[in-house]
Design a protein around this motif. Structure first.
Motif, PDB file in Angstrom:
ATOM      1  N   ALA A 233     -10.538  -3.086  -2.415  1.00 33.72           N
ATOM      2  CA  ALA A 233     -10.366  -1.646  -2.215  1.00 33.72           C
ATOM      3  C   ALA A 233     -10.619  -0.893  -3.503  1.00 33.72           C
ATOM      4  N   GLY A 234     -10.946   0.379  -3.362  1.00 27.67           N
ATOM      5  CA  GLY A 234     -10.890   1.287  -4.488  1.00 27.67           C
ATOM      6  C   GLY A 234      -9.458   1.399  -4.973  1.00 27.67           C
ATOM      7  N   ASP A 235      -9.270   1.855  -6.216  1.00 28.15           N
ATOM      8  CA  ASP A 235      -7.946   1.764  -6.826  1.00 28.15           C
ATOM      9  C   ASP A 235      -6.856   2.503  -6.060  1.00 28.15           C
ATOM     10  N   ASN A 236      -7.152   3.682  -5.542  1.00 27.72           N
ATOM     11  CA  ASN A 236      -6.108   4.417  -4.833  1.00 27.72           C
ATOM     12  C   ASN A 236      -5.760   3.768  -3.497  1.00 27.72           C
ATOM     13  N   ALA A 237      -6.761   3.293  -2.776  1.00 27.27           N
ATOM     14  CA  ALA A 237      -6.489   2.591  -1.518  1.00 27.27           C
ATOM     15  C   ALA A 237      -5.749   1.288  -1.777  1.00 27.27           C
ATOM     16  N   ALA A 238      -6.089   0.594  -2.878  1.00 26.59           N
ATOM     17  CA  ALA A 238      -5.371  -0.626  -3.226  1.00 26.59           C
ATOM     18  C   ALA A 238      -3.911  -0.322  -3.567  1.00 26.59           C
ATOM     19  N   SER A 239      -3.678   0.759  -4.310  1.00 24.45           N
ATOM     20  CA  SER A 239      -2.300   1.168  -4.594  1.00 24.45           C
ATOM     21  C   SER A 239      -1.548   1.478  -3.308  1.00 24.45           C
ATOM     22  N   ALA A 240      -2.250   2.096  -2.354  1.00 24.74           N
ATOM     23  CA  ALA A 240      -1.614   2.392  -1.070  1.00 24.74           C
ATOM     24  C   ALA A 240      -1.230   1.108  -0.344  1.00 24.74           C
ATOM     25  N   CYS A 241      -2.097   0.086  -0.423  1.00 24.20           N
ATOM     26  CA  CYS A 241      -1.746  -1.207   0.180  1.00 24.20           C
ATOM     27  C   CYS A 241      -0.538  -1.809  -0.527  1.00 24.20           C
ATOM     28  N   GLY A 242      -0.466  -1.652  -1.837  1.00 25.70           N
ATOM     29  CA  GLY A 242       0.683  -2.148  -2.574  1.00 25.70           C
ATOM     30  C   GLY A 242       1.958  -1.400  -2.246  1.00 25.70           C
ATOM     31  N   MET A 243       1.838  -0.101  -1.990  1.00 28.29           N
ATOM     32  CA  MET A 243       2.993   0.735  -1.680  1.00 28.29           C
ATOM     33  C   MET A 243       3.340   0.731  -0.195  1.00 28.29           C
ATOM     34  N   GLY A 244       2.515   0.103   0.634  1.00 28.58           N
ATOM     35  CA  GLY A 244       2.754   0.145   2.070  1.00 28.58           C
ATOM     36  C   GLY A 244       2.403   1.478   2.698  1.00 28.58           C
ATOM     37  N   THR A 245       1.532   2.245   2.041  1.00 35.08           N
ATOM     38  CA  THR A 245       1.106   3.550   2.571  1.00 35.08           C
ATOM     39  C   THR A 245      -0.135   3.328   3.412  1.00 35.08           C
ATOM     40  N   VAL A 246       0.071   2.787   4.606  1.00 36.40           N
ATOM     41  CA  VAL A 246      -1.058   2.427   5.469  1.00 36.40           C
ATOM     42  C   VAL A 246      -0.936   3.008   6.872  1.00 36.40           C
ATOM     43  N   GLY A 247       0.209   3.583   7.214  1.00 38.98           N
ATOM     44  CA  GLY A 247       0.416   4.124   8.546  1.00 38.98           C
ATOM     45  C   GLY A 247       0.359   5.634   8.573  1.00 38.98           C
ATOM     46  N   GLU A 248       0.085   6.180   9.726  1.00 37.43           N
ATOM     47  CA  GLU A 248      -0.016   7.631   9.920  1.00 37.43           C
ATOM     48  C   GLU A 248       1.207   8.342   9.358  1.00 37.43           C
ATOM     49  N   GLY A 249       0.950   9.363   8.504  1.00 35.24           N
ATOM     50  CA  GLY A 249       2.027  10.187   7.966  1.00 35.24           C
ATOM     51  C   GLY A 249       2.674   9.646   6.708  1.00 35.24           C
ATOM     52  N   GLN A 250       2.360   8.430   6.303  1.00 36.22           N
ATOM     53  CA  GLN A 250       2.904   7.896   5.059  1.00 36.22           C
ATOM     54  C   GLN A 250       2.112   8.459   3.887  1.00 36.22           C
ATOM     55  N   ALA A 251       2.796   8.704   2.767  1.00 34.06           N
ATOM     56  CA  ALA A 251       2.125   9.364   1.645  1.00 34.06           C
ATOM     57  C   ALA A 251       2.791   8.993   0.333  1.00 34.06           C
ATOM     58  N   PHE A 252       2.008   9.058  -0.746  1.00 34.96           N
ATOM     59  CA  PHE A 252       2.585   8.930  -2.080  1.00 34.96           C
ATOM     60  C   PHE A 252       1.955   9.952  -3.001  1.00 34.96           C
ATOM     61  N   VAL A 253       2.702  10.290  -4.049  1.00 30.64           N
ATOM     62  CA  VAL A 253       2.176  11.128  -5.119  1.00 30.64           C
ATOM     63  C   VAL A 253       2.157  10.266  -6.367  1.00 30.64           C
ATOM     64  N   SER A 254       0.991  10.185  -6.995  1.00 31.76           N
ATOM     65  CA  SER A 254       0.815   9.363  -8.188  1.00 31.76           C
ATOM     66  C   SER A 254       0.699  10.266  -9.404  1.00 31.76           C
ATOM     67  N   LEU A 255       1.601  10.050 -10.362  1.00 32.03           N
ATOM     68  CA  LEU A 255       1.574  10.802 -11.610  1.00 32.03           C
ATOM     69  C   LEU A 255       1.077   9.889 -12.720  1.00 32.03           C
ATOM     70  N   GLY A 256      -0.227   9.691 -12.751  1.00 37.36           N
ATOM     71  CA  GLY A 256      -0.859   8.958 -13.819  1.00 37.36           C
ATOM     72  C   GLY A 256      -1.623   9.916 -14.698  1.00 37.36           C
ATOM     73  N   THR A 257      -2.646   9.411 -15.387  1.00 41.21           N
ATOM     74  CA  THR A 257      -3.504  10.275 -16.190  1.00 41.21           C
ATOM     75  C   THR A 257      -3.992  11.443 -15.349  1.00 41.21           C
ATOM     76  N   SER A 258      -4.520  11.123 -14.181  1.00 37.62           N
ATOM     77  CA  SER A 258      -4.794  12.153 -13.173  1.00 37.62           C
ATOM     78  C   SER A 258      -3.664  12.112 -12.160  1.00 37.62           C
ATOM     79  N   GLY A 259      -3.672  13.042 -11.230  1.00 34.05           N
ATOM     80  CA  GLY A 259      -2.646  13.086 -10.189  1.00 34.05           C
ATOM     81  C   GLY A 259      -3.284  12.981  -8.825  1.00 34.05           C
ATOM     82  N   VAL A 260      -2.622  12.256  -7.928  1.00 34.95           N
ATOM     83  CA  VAL A 260      -3.144  12.054  -6.588  1.00 34.95           C
ATOM     84  C   VAL A 260      -2.035  12.278  -5.572  1.00 34.95           C
ATOM     85  N   LEU A 261      -2.337  13.024  -4.530  1.00 32.21           N
ATOM     86  CA  LEU A 261      -1.491  13.089  -3.348  1.00 32.21           C
ATOM     87  C   LEU A 261      -2.258  12.381  -2.244  1.00 32.21           C
TER      88      LEU A 261
END
Length: 484
Positions: A233-261
């Motif tokens: 996976a690309g890094d954000n999708a891989a992080s989502a697999c690590g976080m279990g963010t794979v189902g409808e409505g699940q979400a994370f906010v990443s505060l790294g060098t850049s930010g991702v919702l």
């Protein structure tokens, strides 16, 4: 045992997990970025192999029996990089990275062709891969003429590991050449950049096998034959697999060098006008949306450099009690912005400075500015049809309780903190390696970690934060007009 390899911008991380997903060990190898001209950002692909060897050699020294028992490998990597190979698989030039902005004119030209947004579901951003190839064609025609293969960074690692030219959906969705809804390369989009599908790697899902580890490398690290290498996976999708963010409505906010919702979707929900990224997820028949801001902890680190105080000292001055927004507003556009503006030229600003504006007031404004930028991403996701009820916080910035309270209040959503552990991209990649090697159920395998704590919005400050956010939104067009 299962191995995750995450090729980041600053290093390669290798992680070993067992069949119960317990982390056995991890190691890393460092990388540098070359910036030969303003706006340029490059790496030598040979350095990725060196850093991977360094990480795996360290794992072998610390956990030789566990490494020898590996049966599946998953790959994660920085997205969008243009790794150009000739017919002998030799790199033709340094890889042009995700944060390289030289191709902004080419990106605008491709984006003006309506088929790109229609088929990819995304704006053609300067950081994406297709405009980089257009830049190479215009500025390095002798190199463009020799291009036999175009690989994303982690897929160059795959070539070294397996000898296969292959990629998967989540990373390929960031090239501007993938028909994201149909999950296949678009011949017409490739033709628009004077390329064809013959120059692209074969596509699999992130949970599928995408080659086996070559005997020479298996022998080097004491592994047996037939070690499966997953699509990854690309890094954000891989992080989502690590976080279990794979189902409808699940979400994370990443505060790294850049930010991702990041929000997982059960269906394809493009809305390019809002500058939301709509990409394939690493799991079959799933997609995800991302709002991306270019300076999250980078904004605080910049402030740290200017003030001569560490990030921890600066946030420590604010304490843990959330303040009402002050008179100073910070726009965190230090290197331009993606969501929602798609503006590589805009730059940041402090607005509302006065004699009373202390260092702590500026720190508070920086944290609020990033929180409001993430709120911009939330509004963009809502415009694309995604409704979130809570988010999980990850990344270095999530260590600041003040910042988490600011984000929860700016979003008016509870923010969950996962239990202690490393649930990032390397862990997600290892999970994908496990699935590919064993045929395990992807959703059941990619479960979420336990929640250690929930940071609720400060209800007494939600209204004040809303007013400050509306002021923040009005400033972008004013700053843009003043800097044209």
């Amino acid at each position: 045992m299962y191995l995750g390899l995450d090729l980041g911008t600053s290093g390669v991380k290798a992680m070993l997990i067992d069949d119960e997903q317990r982390i056995i060990g991890s190691a890393s190898g460092a990388l540098d970025v070359s910036r030969p001209h303003p706006g340029w950002s490059e790496q030598d692909p040979a350095d990725w192999i060196r850093a991977t060897e360094q990480a795996l050699d360290a794992l072998k020294a610390a956990h030789p029996d566990a490494l020898a028992a590996v049966r599946g490998i998953g790959l994660s990597g920085q997205m969008h990089g243009a790794t150009l190979l000739d017919k002998h698989d030799a790199a033709l030039r340094p890889c042009i990275l995700w944060n390289d902005t030289r191709s902004f004119r080419q990106a605008a030209a491709l984006d003006s062709d309506p088929q790109f947004r229609a088929l990819t579901g995304n704006i053609v951003f300067p950081g994406f891969t297709a405009p980089k190839l257009a830049w190479v064609r215009e500025n390095e025609p002798e190199i463009f003429a020799e291009v036999r293969w175009i690989l994303l960074p982690k897929d160059y690692l795959r070539l070294w590991l397996t000898g296969e030219h292959m990629s998967e959906m989540s990373d390929s969705a960031g090239t501007s050449w993938l028909d994201t809804g149909k999950r296949k390369w678009s011949e017409s989009l490739l033709a628009a950049t004077q390329l064809d599908e013959r120059q692209m790697p074969d596509l699999v899902e992130g949970t599928d096998s995408a080659g086996t580890l070559c005997p020479e490398l298996a022998s080097r690290w004491g592994m047996g034959s037939g070690v499966v290498v997953a699509g990854g996976a690309g890094d954000n999708a891989a992080s989502a697999c690590g976080m279990g963010t794979v189902g409808e409505g699940q979400a994370f906010v990443s505060l790294g060098t850049s930010g991702v919702l990041f929000a997982a979707n059960a269906r394809y929900l493009p809305n390019p006008e809002s500058a939301v990224h709509a990409f394939c997820h690493a799991l079959p028949n799933t997609w995800h949306q991302m709002g991306v801001i270019l300076s999250a902890t980078d904004a605080l680190n910049w402030h740290s450099g200017v003030t001569g105080r560490s990030a921890g000292e600066l946030t420590g001055e604010l304490g843990d009690t959330l303040n009402s927004p002050g008179s100073v507003t910070f726009l965190p556009y230090l290197s331009g912005e993606r969501t929602p503006h798609n503006d590589a030229a805009i730059r940041g600003a402090f607005v509302g400075l006065g004699h009373e504006s202390s260092r702590a007031a500026l720190t508070q404004a920086v944290l609020e500015g990033v929180s409001f930028a993430i709120r911009d991403s939330l509004e963009a996701l809502r415009a694309a049809g995604t409704r979130l009820t809570r988010v999980t916080a990850i990344g270095g910035g999530s260590r600041s309780r003040y910042w988490l309270k600011s984000i929860a209040t700016a979003l008016d959503l509870p923010v969950d903190l996962p239990a202690d552990g490393d649930f990032g991209a390397a862990f997600g990649a290892a999970r994908l390696g496990l699935i590919a090697a064993t045929g395990a159920n992807p959703v059941a395998t990619c479960f979420a970690p336990a929640t250690a704590e929930t940071i609720a919005p400060e209800t007494s400050l939600v209204s004040a934060y809303e007013d400050a956010y509306q002021r923040y939104r009005r400033l972008y067009p004013a700053i843009k007009e003043a800097t044209l």
